[in-house]
Design a protein around this motif. Structure first.
Motif, short mmCIF file in Angstrom:
data_model
loop_
_atom_site.label_atom_id
_atom_site.label_comp_id
_atom_site.label_asym_id
_atom_site.label_seq_id
_atom_site.Cartn_x
_atom_site.Cartn_y
_atom_site.Cartn_z
N VAL A 54 37.37 -23.65 16.06
CA VAL A 54 36.33 -24.63 15.78
C VAL A 54 35.33 -24.02 14.80
O VAL A 54 34.97 -22.85 14.92
CB VAL A 54 35.60 -25.03 17.07
CG1 VAL A 54 34.68 -26.22 16.81
CG2 VAL A 54 36.59 -25.36 18.18
N ALA A 65 34.15 -17.95 13.78
CA ALA A 65 34.68 -19.17 13.17
C ALA A 65 35.79 -18.86 12.17
O ALA A 65 36.29 -19.75 11.49
CB ALA A 65 33.55 -19.94 12.49
N LEU A 75 33.72 -29.18 11.93
CA LEU A 75 32.89 -30.29 12.42
C LEU A 75 31.74 -30.66 11.50
O LEU A 75 30.83 -31.39 11.89
CB LEU A 75 32.37 -29.94 13.82
CG LEU A 75 33.48 -29.74 14.84
CD1 LEU A 75 32.91 -29.33 16.18
CD2 LEU A 75 34.30 -31.01 15.00
N PRO A 97 27.75 -32.27 16.91
CA PRO A 97 27.75 -30.80 16.83
C PRO A 97 27.55 -30.26 15.41
O PRO A 97 27.04 -29.17 15.24
CB PRO A 97 29.13 -30.42 17.36
CG PRO A 97 29.98 -31.64 17.18
CD PRO A 97 29.04 -32.79 17.38
N MET A 151 25.28 -23.04 17.10
CA MET A 151 24.19 -22.35 17.80
C MET A 151 24.39 -22.40 19.31
O MET A 151 24.09 -21.44 20.02
CB MET A 151 22.84 -22.99 17.44
CG MET A 151 22.40 -22.70 16.01
SD MET A 151 20.86 -23.57 15.58
CE MET A 151 19.70 -22.85 16.75
N ALA A 153 27.34 -22.82 20.82
CA ALA A 153 28.55 -22.05 21.16
C ALA A 153 28.27 -20.56 21.18
O ALA A 153 28.90 -19.83 21.94
CB ALA A 153 29.66 -22.36 20.16
N VAL A 247 35.88 -28.00 22.68
CA VAL A 247 35.12 -28.37 21.49
C VAL A 247 33.90 -29.20 21.89
O VAL A 247 34.03 -30.27 22.49
CB VAL A 247 35.99 -29.21 20.53
CG1 VAL A 247 35.24 -29.46 19.23
CG2 VAL A 247 37.32 -28.53 20.28
N LEU A 248 32.72 -28.71 21.56
CA LEU A 248 31.51 -29.47 21.84
C LEU A 248 31.49 -30.69 20.93
O LEU A 248 31.61 -30.55 19.71
CB LEU A 248 30.27 -28.62 21.55
CG LEU A 248 30.06 -27.44 22.49
CD1 LEU A 248 29.10 -26.43 21.87
CD2 LEU A 248 29.51 -27.95 23.82
N HIS A 434 14.48 -8.28 15.90
CA HIS A 434 13.63 -8.78 16.98
C HIS A 434 13.13 -7.67 17.89
O HIS A 434 13.52 -7.56 19.05
CB HIS A 434 14.42 -9.83 17.75
CG HIS A 434 15.29 -10.67 16.83
ND1 HIS A 434 14.74 -11.38 15.77
CD2 HIS A 434 16.62 -10.85 16.73
CE1 HIS A 434 15.70 -12.00 15.10
NE2 HIS A 434 16.85 -11.68 15.66
N ASN A 516 38.45 -14.50 19.85
CA ASN A 516 37.04 -14.44 20.24
C ASN A 516 36.95 -13.95 21.69
O ASN A 516 37.72 -14.40 22.55
CB ASN A 516 36.38 -15.81 20.15
CG ASN A 516 36.20 -16.28 18.73
OD1 ASN A 516 36.50 -15.53 17.79
ND2 ASN A 516 35.74 -17.51 18.56
C1 LIG Z 1 21.23 -14.42 6.90
C2 LIG Z 1 21.58 -14.73 8.32
C3 LIG Z 1 20.68 -14.46 9.34
C4 LIG Z 1 20.98 -14.77 10.66
N1 LIG Z 1 20.04 -14.51 11.63
C5 LIG Z 1 20.31 -14.84 12.91
C6 LIG Z 1 19.34 -14.63 13.92
O1 LIG Z 1 18.25 -14.14 13.66
N2 LIG Z 1 19.66 -14.98 15.19
C7 LIG Z 1 20.88 -15.54 15.51
O2 LIG Z 1 21.09 -15.84 16.66
N3 LIG Z 1 21.80 -15.74 14.57
C8 LIG Z 1 21.55 -15.41 13.28
N4 LIG Z 1 22.51 -15.62 12.33
C9 LIG Z 1 23.84 -16.09 12.73
C10 LIG Z 1 24.14 -17.59 12.70
O3 LIG Z 1 23.29 -18.32 11.91
C11 LIG Z 1 24.18 -18.17 14.07
O4 LIG Z 1 24.95 -17.42 14.91
C12 LIG Z 1 24.61 -19.65 14.15
O5 LIG Z 1 24.23 -20.08 15.40
C13 LIG Z 1 26.07 -20.00 13.99
O6 LIG Z 1 26.16 -21.42 13.74
P1 LIG Z 1 27.29 -22.04 12.84
O7 LIG Z 1 27.15 -23.50 12.87
O8 LIG Z 1 27.30 -21.43 11.49
O9 LIG Z 1 28.58 -21.61 13.64
P2 LIG Z 1 29.95 -21.05 13.12
O10 LIG Z 1 29.76 -19.72 12.46
O11 LIG Z 1 30.67 -22.06 12.34
O12 LIG Z 1 30.66 -20.81 14.51
C14 LIG Z 1 30.17 -19.87 15.43
C15 LIG Z 1 30.95 -20.00 16.74
O13 LIG Z 1 30.67 -21.25 17.34
C16 LIG Z 1 31.89 -21.96 17.59
N5 LIG Z 1 31.60 -23.36 17.41
C17 LIG Z 1 30.97 -23.97 16.37
N6 LIG Z 1 30.85 -25.27 16.61
C18 LIG Z 1 31.42 -25.50 17.81
C19 LIG Z 1 31.63 -26.66 18.59
N7 LIG Z 1 31.21 -27.85 18.20
N8 LIG Z 1 32.28 -26.53 19.77
C20 LIG Z 1 32.70 -25.33 20.21
N9 LIG Z 1 32.53 -24.21 19.51
C21 LIG Z 1 31.90 -24.30 18.33
C22 LIG Z 1 32.87 -21.41 16.60
O14 LIG Z 1 34.18 -21.60 17.06
C23 LIG Z 1 32.47 -19.97 16.61
O15 LIG Z 1 32.99 -19.36 17.75
C24 LIG Z 1 22.23 -15.33 10.99
C25 LIG Z 1 23.15 -15.59 9.97
C26 LIG Z 1 22.84 -15.29 8.65
C27 LIG Z 1 23.84 -15.60 7.59
#
Ligand SMILES: Cc1cc2nc3c(=O)[nH]c(=O)nc-3n(C[C@H](O)[C@H](O)[C@H](O)COP(=O)(O)OP(=O)(O)OC[C@H]3O[C@@H](n4cnc5c(N)ncnc54)[C@H](O)[C@@H]3O)c2cc1C
Lengths: 524, 262
Positions: A54, A65, A75, A97, A151, A153, A247-248, A434, A516
């Protein structure tokens, strides 16, 4: 209806990567636009034995991912706000999502939410929302192109989690599409474990029984594997499950009023020990700080260089010449008197720790705050840019980023451990993040494959040391694929086996988010 | 040396809200900020003072709540502030505003350099600096990006022109209007904020300034605003579903139809 399944070709190759900068492989991809399409697609792919990865915004840093063969379920087209409600003066908003965090923030702060899909209850809540003081969804993982599904997940946090907690605290309910296309609907406060036994009933009437692992979770900030606690709320099992259970398809979020006052402050120190002392004293003295963020010597050096060499960063603030490291903090409160009191208390403490009040950056307007956020965001961005440059010469290189947290009393010890180990190995590195939660991102910038290997070995060692300190190996980014090996260090063989049993009860064939949390071989 | 920096209160968000009845801009005291280019002017004064010594006075004509922003200017390096506030000033256009500001400056007696942002983001006229210079009979350099040198008699500054830049030397006293330079203006400091709460902010009414009220407010403003409105964005996004070649052909066609390049 099933969404279109497309073979992955060159033009879709970006969907094999995420922000961890690692690349995977997959045969096909789909972009569903409704829960029904997710259900049909999952049912069909799963029954054919295809692995399903996902994807949300692909901003994750743990390669969660990044596909490991099979099908990619992206999504990003499910980005609507579905509805709102108000209960006891609190607002809740339900989103698809793929809703991007920055879009949700914009909708909330401008009070402009597309309401075409809203029912009567949602419209009523929306009108009340428009008439109320500004509401916010506090989790703020720096990268605002993250999606709410992603976020949830990986239980993302961010700078403000020091005060507001992780995404977990703000998820009120969710819908999870299961391996057979059925749906699990969970609302906080409705389904609890009986001790460590959890019984769930799907919308289609299927019963899922789960034996929760017996280990206790660390008391620090944590996003390491499935959440477990006696009599826990079932919602908490799904939050942070890293795309491995289903899948959320919808998530309900709780909102809270935005504070009247949000003031940012960056202060500079001559040594890391002074900064750590400052953190220790401020978090005891002041209750209204939303964040405490750190920039070590390596981070400031990198940012100084970026400012000079890169046009995009020319507008970064000018860092005082004698500064070794910096701490950013944000005061959130309801009136100016309280804000001034807090600001000046921070000032007193910083002087006590050897810092100079006349070399600080205070941001009392949204415009000034944005400058300090830009500075904060520039740190990981600059690390990524440096790695991308080096990757051109040594394609195997990727960033090595740690995400470990420890209890308050271990902060100084862990800082010393980081520096000693990295300096002994002669590695280039930056530490930031942090510090209020004793949770720093140590990013190693390898110059060659030897550096890379040395860095990986050090991270492995830290996983053990941090577990001994009572900390967590993944505090916010999720475990994904890159940190799966650390989980075993943290929970032991038995802990992993117990988690694998949970996964099996949701995903008998082990096809969701393969790689994962678990080593695929271990799982089989 | 004495530096006077003119600052204006402007809305804090990009979204300008108009009162539906009066069409006046709604000024929400809490969300208001100092006009961004005025910060640049203030920052320039702070750097000149650091080099040459002297005193910086932030000057504004505005509602009483503007005091908050003048204290913010003091947090960013002004030594003290003057606020010209009176019902008689309400409704001022740029001519009446520059007249009022000139009275404030005269109240100060001597002054070496007046610094203004080139324009304010709300009214966007870029007239205050030039009108002040004309009213006071001072030299004027507009569109300054950098002050190279200043001494007791002269200022040398780089200004942007349509074709590039010019270095101009002018005798003091003078007015300069500033554009963004290479650096962002410095942020306030904690010690600055502490100072700002005690910094002197002197308030003057029209009478205290000895203003000729036929030259202030509505009476002194020859500009009349016929209509103000928020322009509507009518652009829309259409998915043509074309491949690259067809999309390029379509675009060329559209540009031709719109009378663009042949
Ligand atoms: C510059 C930078 C700084 C960052 N700083 C932080 C920070 O300070 N704190 C922090 O926590 N994170 C940080 N992150 C990481 C990131 O932004 C987060 O982890 C974010 O929550 C991931 O969201 P995404 O939509 O991109 O998920 P993805 O990367 O697309 O997926 C992440 C995970 O979630 C799963 N997933 C996604 N959607 C679903 C769904 N609908 N159902 C089930 N599973 C799902 C995927 O399978 C995967 O396992 C940072 C990233 C960058 C690039």
């Amino acid at each position: 209806m099933k969404s279109e399944i497309r073979p992955i070709d060159e033009s879709l190759s970006e969907f094999l990567r995420d922000e961890s900068r690692s690349t995977g492989s997959a045969d096909t991809i789909s972009f569903p636009t409704s829960e029904e399409e997710i259900r049909e697609t999952v049912k069909s792919e799963y029954s054919q034995g295809h692995r399903i990865t996902v994807q949300g915004g692909r901003t994750g840093l743990a390669a969660a991912a990044v596909p490991n063969g099979g099908h990619v379920l992206n999504l990003s087209r499910m980005n609507k706000i579905l509805g709102m409600r108000q209960e006891n003066g609190v607002f809740y908003v339900t989103v698809e999502p793929g809703t991007v965090l920055s879009e949700l923030k914009k909708a909330l702060s401008s009070k402009k939410i597309p309401t075409a899909a809203f029912d009567a209850q949602s419209m009523e809540a929306y009108r009340a929302f428009c008439a109320s003081p500004l509401q916010q969804f506090p989790p703020d993982p720096t990268e605002s192109s993250a999606t709410i599904g992603g976020m949830t997940a990986c239980n993302a946090s961010g700078a403000r989690s020091y005060h507001y907690g992780a995404t977990r605290n703000w998820v009120e309910g969710l819908r999870l599409v299961l391996s057979d296309g059925d749906v699990l609907l969970l609302k906080r406060g409705q389904t609890f474990a009986d001790g460590k036994k959890l019984t769930l009933t799907s919308v289609g009437g299927r019963t899922i029984t789960v034996d929760l692992p017996s280990h206790t979770m660390p008391k620090t900030k944590n996003a390491s594997g499935y959440f477990t606690a006696d009599n826990m709320d079932a919602v908490d099992l799904i939050i942070g499950s890293d795309g491995t259970l289903g899948v959320l398809s919808a998530i309900e979020l709780r909102l809270c009023p935005e504070p009247e006052i949000m003031w940012g402050l960056t202060c500079f120190f001559g040594s890391e020990d002074s900064a750590a002392r400052f953190v220790d004293l401020t978090r005891r003295a002041i209750g209204n700080l939303a964040s405490l963020e750190y920039f070590d010597c390596g981070a400031l050096t990198l940012l100084r260089r970026q400012k000079e060499q890169t046009t995009a960063f020319a507008r970064l603030e000018k860092i005082p010449e004698d500064a070794d490291c910096a701490v950013y903090t944000e005061i959130h409160c309801q009136n100016e008197d309280e804000a001034y009191r807090s600001l000046f208390t921070v000032g007193d403490i910083m002087r006590q720790c050897g810092a100079d009040e006349s070399k600080t950056w205070v941001a009392r307007t949204a415009q000034d705050r944005d400058r300090l956020y830009f500075f904060r965001h520039a740190t990981p961005e600059s690390v990524n840019m440096t790695i991308d440059k080096r990757k051109k010469e040594t394609p195997g290189l990727t960033k090595l980023g740690s995400d470990m947290s420890v209890p308050d009393e271990a902060l100084v010890r862990v800082l010393h451990m980081y520096n000693e180990d990295l300096q002994a190995a002669g590695l280039e590195y930056v530490k930031f993040g942090h510090i209020g939660n004793n949770h720093l991102h140590v990013n190693i910038l390898p110059r060659n494959m030897e550096d890379y290997k040395a860095g990986k070995a050090i991270f492995k060692k830290w996983a053990e040391e941090i577990t001994k300190m009572g900390g967590a190996v993944s505090a916010e980014h999720g475990v994904g694929k890159l940190k799966a090996a650390f989980l075993e260090v943290m929970y032991g063989h038995e802990g992993i086996a117990a988690m694998a049993r949970i996964k099996r009860s949701f995903d008998p064939a082990g096809l969701f988010g393969t790689g994962n949390l678990f080593n695929p071989a271990d799982f089989e | 040396m004495k530096f006077i920096v003119c600052v204006k209160q402007v809305p804090g968000s990009n979204e300008v809200r108009l009162d539906p009845e009066t069409h006046a801009i709604i000024r929400d005291a809490h969300a208001a900020v100092i006009n961004p280019l005025d910060y640049v002017a203030l920052d320039c004064a702070v750097k000149l003072k650091r080099r040459n010594g002297g005193e910086i006075i932030a000057l504004s004509m505005g509602i009483p709540a503007t005091e908050r922003l003048l204290r913010d200017a003091c947090a960013r390096g002004a030594d003290r502030a003057m606020l010209l506030t009176d019902r008689a000033f309400a409704g001022s256009d740029t001519l009446a505003t520059s007249y009022a500001l000139s009275l404030g400056i005269e109240k100060e007696g001597s002054c070496d350099l007046i610094l203004c942002g080139k324009n304010a983001i709300d009214g966007d006229t870029a007239q205050i600096g030039p009108e002040l210079a004309a009213t006071l009979g001072y030299n004027l350099i507009t569109d300054v990006t950098e002050v190279i040198d200043i001494d007791k008699k002269f200022i040398t500054a780089v200004k942007t022109t349509d074709s590039g830049s010019e270095t101009v030397k002018a005798a003091l006293p003078a007015v300069i209007t500033l554009l963004n330079g290479r650096e962002m203006p410095a942020l306030p400091t904690v010690s600055g904020v502490r100072y700002s709460l005690e910094a002197p902010v002197d308030k003057y009414t029209a009478a205290e300034l000895g203003a000729d009220t036929s030259r202030t407010g509505f009476a002194g403003s020859p500009t009349s605003v016929v209509k103000t409105f928020v322009s509507e964005n009518t652009r829309e996004c259409r998915d043509m579903g074309l491949d690259a070649a067809a999309a390029a052909a379509f675009l060329i066609d559209e540009i031709r139809k719109a009378g663009g390049a042949q």
